[in-house]
Design a protein around this motif. Structure first.
Motif, PDB file in Angstrom:
ATOM      1  N   VAL A  96       9.270  11.900  -2.782  1.00 26.78           N
ATOM      2  CA  VAL A  96      10.131  10.723  -2.993  1.00 26.78           C
ATOM      3  C   VAL A  96       9.296   9.449  -2.996  1.00 26.78           C
ATOM      4  CG1 VAL A  96      11.941   9.296  -1.959  1.00 26.78           C
ATOM      5  CG2 VAL A  96      12.232  11.769  -2.091  1.00 26.78           C
ATOM      6  N   ALA A  97       8.389   9.326  -2.013  1.00 25.90           N
ATOM      7  CA  ALA A  97       7.557   8.130  -1.918  1.00 25.90           C
ATOM      8  C   ALA A  97       6.658   7.969  -3.134  1.00 25.90           C
ATOM      9  CB  ALA A  97       6.712   8.183  -0.642  1.00 25.90           C
ATOM     10  N   GLU A 140      17.061   7.374   8.500  1.00 25.06           N
ATOM     11  CA  GLU A 140      17.927   6.431   9.212  1.00 25.06           C
ATOM     12  C   GLU A 140      18.961   5.822   8.273  1.00 25.06           C
ATOM     13  OE1 GLU A 140      17.894   6.053  12.480  1.00 25.06           O
ATOM     14  OE2 GLU A 140      16.291   7.560  12.509  1.00 25.06           O
ATOM     15  N   ILE A 141      18.551   5.528   7.049  1.00 22.48           N
ATOM     16  CA  ILE A 141      19.489   4.961   6.070  1.00 22.48           C
ATOM     17  C   ILE A 141      20.555   5.979   5.697  1.00 22.48           C
ATOM     18  CG2 ILE A 141      19.700   4.101   3.701  1.00 22.48           C
ATOM     19  CD1 ILE A 141      16.921   2.876   4.019  1.00 22.48           C
ATOM     20  N   LEU A 142      20.135   7.230   5.479  1.00 19.75           N
ATOM     21  CA  LEU A 142      21.079   8.274   5.081  1.00 19.75           C
ATOM     22  C   LEU A 142      22.042   8.649   6.202  1.00 19.75           C
ATOM     23  CD1 LEU A 142      18.789  10.625   2.952  1.00 19.75           C
ATOM     24  CD2 LEU A 142      20.481   8.959   2.161  1.00 19.75           C
ATOM     25  N   LYS A 143      21.650   8.387   7.451  1.00 21.37           N
ATOM     26  CA  LYS A 143      22.562   8.643   8.573  1.00 21.37           C
ATOM     27  C   LYS A 143      23.802   7.770   8.488  1.00 21.37           C
ATOM     28  CE  LYS A 143      19.323  10.304  12.111  1.00 21.37           C
ATOM     29  NZ  LYS A 143      18.652   9.967  13.402  1.00 21.37           N
ATOM     30  N   PRO A 192       0.828  -1.220   0.000  1.00 19.69           N
ATOM     31  CA  PRO A 192       0.000   0.000   0.000  1.00 19.69           C
ATOM     32  C   PRO A 192       0.856   1.260   0.000  1.00 19.69           C
ATOM     33  CG  PRO A 192      -0.737  -1.566   1.682  1.00 19.69           C
ATOM     34  CD  PRO A 192       0.584  -2.055   1.192  1.00 19.69           C
ATOM     35  N   ILE A 193       0.381   2.275  -0.690  1.00 20.34           N
ATOM     36  CA  ILE A 193       1.110   3.538  -0.757  1.00 20.34           C
ATOM     37  C   ILE A 193       1.255   4.164   0.629  1.00 20.34           C
ATOM     38  CG2 ILE A 193      -1.045   4.756  -1.298  1.00 20.34           C
ATOM     39  CD1 ILE A 193       2.521   5.763  -2.380  1.00 20.34           C
ATOM     40  N   LEU A 194       0.287   3.937   1.511  1.00 24.40           N
ATOM     41  CA  LEU A 194       0.374   4.496   2.862  1.00 24.40           C
ATOM     42  C   LEU A 194       1.573   3.908   3.602  1.00 24.40           C
ATOM     43  CD1 LEU A 194      -0.917   6.357   4.952  1.00 24.40           C
ATOM     44  CD2 LEU A 194      -2.320   4.423   5.708  1.00 24.40           C
ATOM     45  N   ILE A 195       1.789   2.599   3.467  1.00 17.32           N
ATOM     46  CA  ILE A 195       2.946   1.958   4.103  1.00 17.32           C
ATOM     47  C   ILE A 195       4.233   2.492   3.504  1.00 17.32           C
ATOM     48  CG2 ILE A 195       4.074  -0.246   4.592  1.00 17.32           C
ATOM     49  CD1 ILE A 195       1.373   0.188   5.979  1.00 17.32           C
ATOM     50  N   GLN A 196       4.244   2.697   2.198  1.00 20.52           N
ATOM     51  CA  GLN A 196       5.433   3.235   1.538  1.00 20.52           C
ATOM     52  C   GLN A 196       5.755   4.641   2.040  1.00 20.52           C
ATOM     53  OE1 GLN A 196       4.636   2.891  -2.681  1.00 20.52           O
ATOM     54  NE2 GLN A 196       4.024   0.748  -2.462  1.00 20.52           N
ATOM     55  N   LEU A 197       4.720   5.445   2.259  1.00 24.26           N
ATOM     56  CA  LEU A 197       4.927   6.790   2.807  1.00 24.26           C
ATOM     57  C   LEU A 197       5.613   6.734   4.167  1.00 24.26           C
ATOM     58  CD1 LEU A 197       1.534   8.505   1.870  1.00 24.26           C
ATOM     59  CD2 LEU A 197       3.795   9.309   1.172  1.00 24.26           C
ATOM     60  N   PHE A 198       5.138   5.843   5.030  1.00 23.23           N
ATOM     61  CA  PHE A 198       5.725   5.723   6.365  1.00 23.23           C
ATOM     62  C   PHE A 198       7.156   5.192   6.293  1.00 23.23           C
ATOM     63  CE2 PHE A 198       1.195   5.243   8.103  1.00 23.23           C
ATOM     64  CZ  PHE A 198       1.140   6.587   8.429  1.00 23.23           C
ATOM     65  N   LEU A 199       7.387   4.220   5.407  1.00 26.58           N
ATOM     66  CA  LEU A 199       8.732   3.659   5.277  1.00 26.58           C
ATOM     67  C   LEU A 199       9.725   4.715   4.808  1.00 26.58           C
ATOM     68  CD1 LEU A 199       8.040   0.150   3.664  1.00 26.58           C
ATOM     69  CD2 LEU A 199       8.941   0.608   5.952  1.00 26.58           C
ATOM     70  N   ILE A 200       9.314   5.530   3.830  1.00 25.79           N
ATOM     71  CA  ILE A 200      10.206   6.579   3.317  1.00 25.79           C
ATOM     72  C   ILE A 200      10.418   7.657   4.373  1.00 25.79           C
ATOM     73  CG2 ILE A 200      10.475   8.401   1.592  1.00 25.79           C
ATOM     74  CD1 ILE A 200      10.898   5.620   0.471  1.00 25.79           C
ATOM     75  N   TYR A 201       9.340   8.062   5.036  1.00 31.30           N
ATOM     76  CA  TYR A 201       9.415   9.173   5.987  1.00 31.30           C
ATOM     77  C   TYR A 201      10.263   8.812   7.211  1.00 31.30           C
ATOM     78  CZ  TYR A 201       7.912  12.981   9.042  1.00 31.30           C
ATOM     79  OH  TYR A 201       7.888  14.080   9.888  1.00 31.30           O
ATOM     80  N   TYR A 202      10.057   7.582   7.723  1.00 29.42           N
ATOM     81  CA  TYR A 202      10.795   7.194   8.934  1.00 29.42           C
ATOM     82  C   TYR A 202      12.075   6.435   8.625  1.00 29.42           C
ATOM     83  CZ  TYR A 202       6.541   8.490  11.441  1.00 29.42           C
ATOM     84  OH  TYR A 202       5.472   9.182  11.942  1.00 29.42           O
ATOM     85  N   GLY A 203      12.106   5.735   7.501  1.00 33.86           N
ATOM     86  CA  GLY A 203      13.255   4.886   7.190  1.00 33.86           C
ATOM     87  C   GLY A 203      14.370   5.579   6.436  1.00 33.86           C
ATOM     88  N   LEU A 204      14.025   6.464   5.488  1.00 32.49           N
ATOM     89  CA  LEU A 204      15.058   7.115   4.674  1.00 32.49           C
ATOM     90  C   LEU A 204      16.057   7.921   5.508  1.00 32.49           C
ATOM     91  CD1 LEU A 204      16.088   7.565   1.804  1.00 32.49           C
ATOM     92  CD2 LEU A 204      14.549   9.533   1.625  1.00 32.49           C
TER      93      LEU A 204
END
Length: 255
Positions: free
Chosen positions: A102-103, A82-85, A68-80
């Motif tokens: 981005v999402a 952390e990955i870039l850190k 779902p696009i909603l899950i993708q939004l949360f993954l990008i918002y909270y996960g990206l």
């Protein structure tokens, strides 16, 4: 529970929601432009059968078409962030619209890549071989034979993707983005006239979607204005096949 229904609020809310229309359209336009770039790059390995990159593109497409696009939004918002850190890049103070775009770009890119692949594969291979037989090279065959037909076939696919993207932007408010849906939540909470707010919002989305549909229909008719009835019928058959291949997720499969 909200207050008693009042039609006057429907009229009053429309201009207030329209004042945030530019944000919604900016999200749509940005994600479609970036999605076209991503989709083209993702489609190439599958069109030219590049082994490792083909498998990577299949995983990418399957993920973004199958979640779902909603899950993708949360993954990008909270996960990206952390990955870039991990590479010493801090985006924690970036505007929420950056993560939203981005999402939606990654989401759109997956569908656009399938649309490109389906449209190109829908062109009769015999026409390409005929182009080679009269001395055309690969670039000439693609630009003169494949691309014009693929564009005509892809218009309905692209129209569906743009309109779906427009409607999906209504979920951006879940990250705090103040676009039209986010504003409708604020208006509803402030006035307790939730039904009127959502009627106003739905009317705006309906008008924009209908307008986009007519624009794409006009473009399609312009591209197909020289087709004979027999060719038009064949092209519609290929369009239906291409659309089905685009909208139906195919987990673990790919050409």
């Amino acid at each position: 529970m909200g207050r008693k229904f009042d039609i006057h609020y429907v009229i009053e809310f429309i201009p207030k929601l329209l004042s945030y229309l530019h944000i919604t359209l900016f999200i749509v336009a940005s994600s479609i432009v970036l999605g076209l770039i991503i989709g083209f790059l993702v489609a190439l390995p599958r069109l030219y059968n590049v082994p490792f990159l083909k498998r990577c593109s299949q995983v990418y497409v399957s993920f973004f078409r199958g979640t779902p696009i909603l899950i993708q939004l949360f993954l990008i918002y909270y996960g990206l962030p952390e990955i870039l850190k991990l590479v010493q890049i801090d985006v924690s103070k970036a505007d929420v619209l950056v993560f939203v775009i981005v999402a939606y770009s990654l989401h759109s890119g997956a569908f656009i890549s399938e649309g490109i692949r389906a449209a190109v594969n829908a062109v009769d291979r015999g026409q390409v071989e005929a182009a080679y037989s009269i001395g055309m090279n690969g670039y000439q065959a693609f630009t003169r034979i494949v691309l014009p037909q693929a564009l005509a076939i892809s218009i309905p696919i692209f129209a569906n993707l743009v309109i779906a993207n427009l409607k999906d932007t209504s979920l951006a408010f879940s990250l705090g983005a103040m676009e039209m849906t986010g504003k409708s939540q604020t208006l509803g909470s402030a006035t307790q006239h939730f039904i009127e707010t959502y009627i106003s919002l739905s009317l705006i989305y309906f008008v924009i979607s209908t307008t986009l549909e007519r624009i794409f229909l006009y473009v399609e008719h312009r591209l197909l204005r020289h087709d004979t009835p027999a060719v038009a019928h064949e092209r519609r058959s290929r369009q239906r096949s291409a659309i089905l291949r685009t909208i139906v997720p195919r987990f673990g499969k790919g050409g």
